[in-house]
Motif scaffolding. Structure first.
Motif, PDB file in Angstrom:
ATOM      1  N   ASN A  78      28.621 -54.289 -66.579  1.00  0.00           N
ATOM      2  CA  ASN A  78      28.986 -52.965 -66.532  1.00  0.00           C
ATOM      3  C   ASN A  78      28.021 -52.051 -67.623  1.00  0.00           C
ATOM      4  N   ALA A  79      26.764 -52.615 -67.439  1.00  0.00           N
ATOM      5  CA  ALA A  79      25.720 -51.845 -68.301  1.00  0.00           C
ATOM      6  C   ALA A  79      24.334 -51.612 -67.492  1.00  0.00           C
ATOM      7  N   CYS A  80      24.457 -51.032 -66.498  1.00  0.00           N
ATOM      8  CA  CYS A  80      23.472 -50.889 -65.636  1.00  0.00           C
ATOM      9  C   CYS A  80      23.207 -49.301 -65.373  1.00  0.00           C
ATOM     10  N   THR A  81      21.907 -48.968 -65.404  1.00  0.00           N
ATOM     11  CA  THR A  81      21.244 -47.705 -65.266  1.00  0.00           C
ATOM     12  C   THR A  81      20.106 -47.983 -64.465  1.00  0.00           C
ATOM     13  N   ILE A  82      19.496 -46.548 -64.053  1.00  0.00           N
ATOM     14  CA  ILE A  82      18.236 -46.745 -63.265  1.00  0.00           C
ATOM     15  C   ILE A  82      17.114 -45.842 -64.031  1.00  0.00           C
ATOM     16  N   VAL A  83      16.065 -46.352 -64.066  1.00  0.00           N
ATOM     17  CA  VAL A  83      15.165 -45.903 -65.053  1.00  0.00           C
ATOM     18  C   VAL A  83      14.002 -45.390 -64.583  1.00  0.00           C
ATOM     19  N   SER A  84      13.188 -44.270 -64.751  1.00  0.00           N
ATOM     20  CA  SER A  84      11.865 -43.707 -64.163  1.00  0.00           C
ATOM     21  C   SER A  84      11.130 -43.303 -65.409  1.00  0.00           C
ATOM     22  N   THR A  85      10.128 -44.131 -65.603  1.00  0.00           N
ATOM     23  CA  THR A  85       9.116 -43.791 -66.688  1.00  0.00           C
ATOM     24  C   THR A  85       7.969 -42.877 -65.745  1.00  0.00           C
ATOM     25  N   SER A  86       6.783 -43.462 -66.227  1.00  0.00           N
ATOM     26  CA  SER A  86       5.638 -42.667 -65.702  1.00  0.00           C
ATOM     27  C   SER A  86       5.408 -43.552 -64.168  1.00  0.00           C
TER      28      SER A  86
END
Length: 163
Positions: A78-86
């Motif tokens: 229960n510690a998930c995210t979606i990340v977008s950097t460059s």
């Protein structure tokens, strides 16, 4: 309206940080990593990688490091995210594990992920002791890694990169 002194505000802030640190440090430390994995959610996250995880993104937060989306698809702890950097975005989850069981917990997580993904996926060693999962050309890459965080806690992180 009551006014707070600078010292009282600092004490309240420090107390809040201590409370948050205690909450962030709690978790499934005494459980096997594989016991808090959700195969259906993992498969859903892998399937959504083709379109940049768009169907599982929820609220977005802009940071100085990039954009972070919350998601209801929680494959791991229960510690998930979606990340977008460059570059392209990725789905990531992390959780704390027992320091003295790092190798066995990473192996258990690897076995659990392998079972969730199925027979079409293979594993190989990746840099820094990570384990990479590949389903072949045109499929997302999943990486599993263990590391010590800045507070000395042993963590495991799973990351799904777009194909």
């Amino acid at each position: 309206m009551q006014r707070f002194s600078k010292t009282r505000m600092q004490v309240m802030f420090a107390s809040s940080l201590a409370l948050l640190a205690g909450c962030a440090g709690s978790g499934p430390v005494h459980e096997s990593v594989s016991s808090y994995m959700d195969c259906d959610a993992l498969q859903q996250a892998v399937a959504s990688a083709d379109n940049g995880f768009d169907e599982i993104k929820r609220s977005r937060k802009n940071t100085r490091f990039g954009e972070i989306w919350q998601t209801d698809v929680q494959a791991f702890a229960n510690a998930c995210t979606i990340v977008s950097t460059s570059g392209p975005g990725y789905y990531t989850c992390s959780g704390q594990i027992e320091t003295d069981a790092t190798t066995s917990q990473l192996e258990a997580a690897s076995d659990g992920i392998g079972q969730c993904l199925g027979t079409g996926w293979s594993t190989s060693p990746a840099g820094d002791g990570a384990i990479a999962f590949s389903g072949g050309a045109g499929t997302p890459t999943l990486t599993l890694k263990s590391f010590a965080n800045d507070r000395g806690a042993q963590m495991v992180v799973m990351r799904i990169d777009q194909p």
